[in-house]
Design an enzyme around this catalytic site. Structure first.
Site, PDB file in Angstrom:
ATOM      1  N   HIS A 293       0.851  -1.188   0.000  1.00 17.78           N
ATOM      2  CA  HIS A 293       0.000   0.000   0.000  1.00 17.78           C
ATOM      3  C   HIS A 293       0.886   1.236   0.000  1.00 17.78           C
ATOM      4  O   HIS A 293       1.561   1.521   0.982  1.00 17.78           O
ATOM      5  CB  HIS A 293      -0.905   0.018   1.235  1.00 17.78           C
ATOM      6  CG  HIS A 293      -2.014  -0.972   1.174  1.00 17.78           C
ATOM      7  ND1 HIS A 293      -2.433  -1.704   2.273  1.00 17.78           N
ATOM      8  CD2 HIS A 293      -2.801  -1.381   0.145  1.00 17.78           C
ATOM      9  CE1 HIS A 293      -3.439  -2.489   1.920  1.00 17.78           C
ATOM     10  NE2 HIS A 293      -3.674  -2.314   0.635  1.00 17.78           N
ATOM     11  N   PHE A 458       3.702   0.277   4.809  1.00 18.25           N
ATOM     12  CA  PHE A 458       4.315  -0.838   5.547  1.00 18.25           C
ATOM     13  C   PHE A 458       3.532  -2.153   5.409  1.00 18.25           C
ATOM     14  O   PHE A 458       3.484  -2.937   6.350  1.00 18.25           O
ATOM     15  CB  PHE A 458       4.473  -0.513   7.045  1.00 18.25           C
ATOM     16  CG  PHE A 458       4.821   0.922   7.345  1.00 18.25           C
ATOM     17  CD1 PHE A 458       5.980   1.480   6.841  1.00 18.25           C
ATOM     18  CD2 PHE A 458       3.991   1.705   8.125  1.00 18.25           C
ATOM     19  CE1 PHE A 458       6.309   2.811   7.115  1.00 18.25           C
ATOM     20  CE2 PHE A 458       4.304   3.033   8.399  1.00 18.25           C
ATOM     21  CZ  PHE A 458       5.478   3.587   7.888  1.00 18.25           C
ATOM     22  N   HIS A 459       2.969  -2.412   4.217  1.00 12.17           N
ATOM     23  CA  HIS A 459       2.129  -3.599   4.050  1.00 12.17           C
ATOM     24  C   HIS A 459       2.600  -4.491   2.899  1.00 12.17           C
ATOM     25  O   HIS A 459       1.795  -4.891   2.056  1.00 12.17           O
ATOM     26  CB  HIS A 459       0.667  -3.192   3.812  1.00 12.17           C
ATOM     27  CG  HIS A 459       0.082  -2.362   4.895  1.00 12.17           C
ATOM     28  ND1 HIS A 459      -0.998  -1.515   4.687  1.00 12.17           N
ATOM     29  CD2 HIS A 459       0.410  -2.231   6.196  1.00 12.17           C
ATOM     30  CE1 HIS A 459      -1.299  -0.900   5.829  1.00 12.17           C
ATOM     31  NE2 HIS A 459      -0.453  -1.326   6.757  1.00 12.17           N
ATOM     32  N   PRO A 460       3.889  -4.872   2.839  1.00 11.89           N
ATOM     33  CA  PRO A 460       4.327  -5.723   1.731  1.00 11.89           C
ATOM     34  C   PRO A 460       3.798  -7.154   1.870  1.00 11.89           C
ATOM     35  O   PRO A 460       3.798  -7.728   2.958  1.00 11.89           O
ATOM     36  CB  PRO A 460       5.851  -5.692   1.855  1.00 11.89           C
ATOM     37  CG  PRO A 460       6.100  -5.489   3.315  1.00 11.89           C
ATOM     38  CD  PRO A 460       4.993  -4.572   3.773  1.00 11.89           C
TER      39      PRO A 460
END
Length: 545
Positions: A293, A458-460
């Site tokens: 994101h 911070f959403h890999p």
């Protein structure tokens, strides 16, 4: 020799260590590259910014992003017990029902919303009480924020003035609307998976935790994973070998798990051969399908002494110490919301975060307010690969933000809505001066603004994609294709990113994985809740925990 060797004590690894060690007849080793989670900055929620670029952060960055002015975007990842759950903003969001229905419909049998909901509930100890959608008594404390920053309240009033709907529970029947986020906190302090799952289990004699130990590769014999090779910080000489009688389980996250697979010979054969890594399994999909994101938004400077800049006053520190409330309990993102840019969409495609501070890479010493926005279902795909066969070298990461123009168009619409909300009277005291803005109202200038202000949320996910097709890295029981005795359990197995923050879904994945490992799919008829085993002092071989 252990029954299970778990690599990575992050959001998933701590869950697995806690759940698998409930059986006193199995032995579990949990290996973490970073230190124990003893830093006070981990546990004081408002201190999360102090963790970035520290020894507790892997401190990754992207390569030059080709569609974001070739900027290198900082990618924080937790490097301590609890992993990124010890570093994140503590927002408790599960995603939308449609996310899991998509997983199921695209070949991930058993991973639909109704199958995963019991695991969200089992994990949870929600202070609002039990309901159709929430649980109590689980390891993960979920609570309402205790900061009650006036900027968050002004933001919600501005949403009302803008005609937006309210939502009291983003994890309930509907996700759409604006409101206050619930957080993974316990009595005003961070509740990471280390706090919730690992520390209560560390008195068990069958659980060993190794910190300051970086795994270099998985060991194979006759096509089966039999352990790992790892080096302890500060030691010289030959690496240690830790053997697994039953399984090796990788929980390194969307960056470290695919890196470790490739270092171990599981990945694209052409790349591995070029780096003189013996090929165990040719799996070209390892490291592909990377999703995240991206975020951007509006930053204002103001003179009201209520931002997080003032959190460290003596009064606030005393309030935190004696009452467990006040600005130091702030997770930074106290309020936000979800909406659809098109009424025909099946679920929201935008998320908003209201932050009582200026989100900047450089130090900021002025009071501020940030209204950040991100597209929830990006079409762009990135990749991760090796730079070197040296396991201590950071991988090469490229997210390809805005490679698909649809992501940019959604972001521009989100920016327009953010401007609309920011212009409402309720926010006037906190929006006196824009820190930066598009050079003009033209679409070209607005696109340029997004490119220069883009950062990660911070959403890999997605680099070890789960599925039933030949291009999947793991099957629907999270077993790595082409080898035996090896699983991946973390956000990397998500086929596509969920609509929202990814920590809670990663915990649910690990909860379900624990049952798959213990019972297998054929015997998975419900959510089991075994009673904890009688405990004795934990084994802490060389861990420093």
């Amino acid at each position: 020799m252990y029954d299970y060797v778990i690599v990575g004590a992050g959001s998933a690894g701590c869950v697995l260590a806690g759940r698998l060690s409930e059986d006193p007849d199995v032995s579990v080793l949990l290996i973490e590259a970073g230190p124990p989670d003893t830093s006070e900055n981990i546990h004081v929620p408002a201190a999360f910014a102090q963790l970035l670029h520290s020894q507790l952060d892997w401190d990754y960055s992207t390569g030059p992003e080709p569609f974001a002015d070739r900027r290198r975007v900082h990618l924080p990842r937790g490097r301590t017990l609890g992993g990124s759950s010890s570093l994140n903003w503590m927002v408790y969001i599960r995603g939308h029902r449609a996310d899991y229905e998509q997983w199921r419909d695209e070949g991930c049998e058993g991973w639909g919303y109704e199958e995963l909901l019991p695991y969200f509930i089992r994990a949870e100890d929600n202070e609002r009480g039990a309901s159709r959608y929430h649980g109590t008594g689980g390891p993960l404390t979920v609570s309402d924020g205790r900061s009650r920053n006036p900027i968050a309240e002004a933001f919600l009033e501005a949403c009302d003035q803008d005609g937006q709907s309210r939502n009291e529970d983003f994890n309930g029947a509907e996700q759409d609307g604006f409101g206050r986020y619930q957080v993974t906190q316990r009595d005003g302090r961070r509740c990471s998976t280390a706090v919730g799952y690992l520390h209560p289990a560390m008195s068990r004699a069958n659980l060993t935790v190794e910190t300051f130990t970086q795994v270099h590769r998985v060991l194979f014999e006759d096509g089966r994973a039999v352990g790992v090779q790892a080096a302890r910080l500060g030691e010289t000489g030959e690496p240690h070998e830790y053997r697994a009688e039953r399984e090796v389980i990788l929980c390194g996250g969307a960056y470290n798990s695919p890196q470790l697979l490739m270092l171990s010979g599981v990945g694209p054969a052409e790349l591995l051969s070029a780096m003189q890594i013996p090929v165990m399994v040719d799996l070209p999909a390892v490291g592909q399908n990377l999703q995240d994101h991206s975020g951007t938004g509006l930053l204002w400077t103001h003179d009201e002494p209520v931002s997080l800049l003032s959190a460290l006053s003596e009064e606030n520190m005393a309030m935190f110490a004696t009452e467990a409330r006040g600005p130091l309990t702030s997770n930074g993102v106290e309020a936000g919301g979800f909406l659809r840019t098109n009424a025909e969409l099946p679920a929201p495609d935008l998320q908003f975060h209201a932050v009582p501070a200026r989100l900047l890479e450089e130090p900021s010493f002025e009071h501020g307010f940030t209204l950040a926005v991100c597209p929830l279902k990006p079409a762009s795909r990135g990749m991760l690969t090796l730079r070197s066969p040296d396991p201590t070298t950071q991988p090469f990461i490229l997210h390809n933000y805005y490679a698909e123009d649809s992501d940019m168009r959604i972001m521009l619409e989100g920016l327009r809505i953010a401007e609309e909300i920011g212009a409402q009277p309720a926010l006037a005291p906190y929006t006196s001066r824009l820190y930066d803005e598009p050079a003009s109202e033209s679409e070209a200038d607005r696109r340029a603004y997004v490119r220069r202000q883009t950062y990660t949320f911070f959403h890999p996910v997605g680099t070890c994609r789960m599925g039933s097709d030949e291009e999947a890295v793991v099957d629907t029981e999270l077993r790595v294709n082409g080898v035996e005795g090896l699983r991946v359990v973390d956000a990397s197995v998500m086929p596509s990113v969920v609509r929202g923050n990814t920590n809670a879904p990663t915990i649910a994945i690990a909860e379900r994985a624990a049952d798959l490992i213990r019972h297998g799919e054929a015997h998975l008829t419900g959510v089991s809740q075994p009673a904890p085993a009688d405990v004795q002092p934990a084994q802490l071989s060389g861990s420093g925990v």
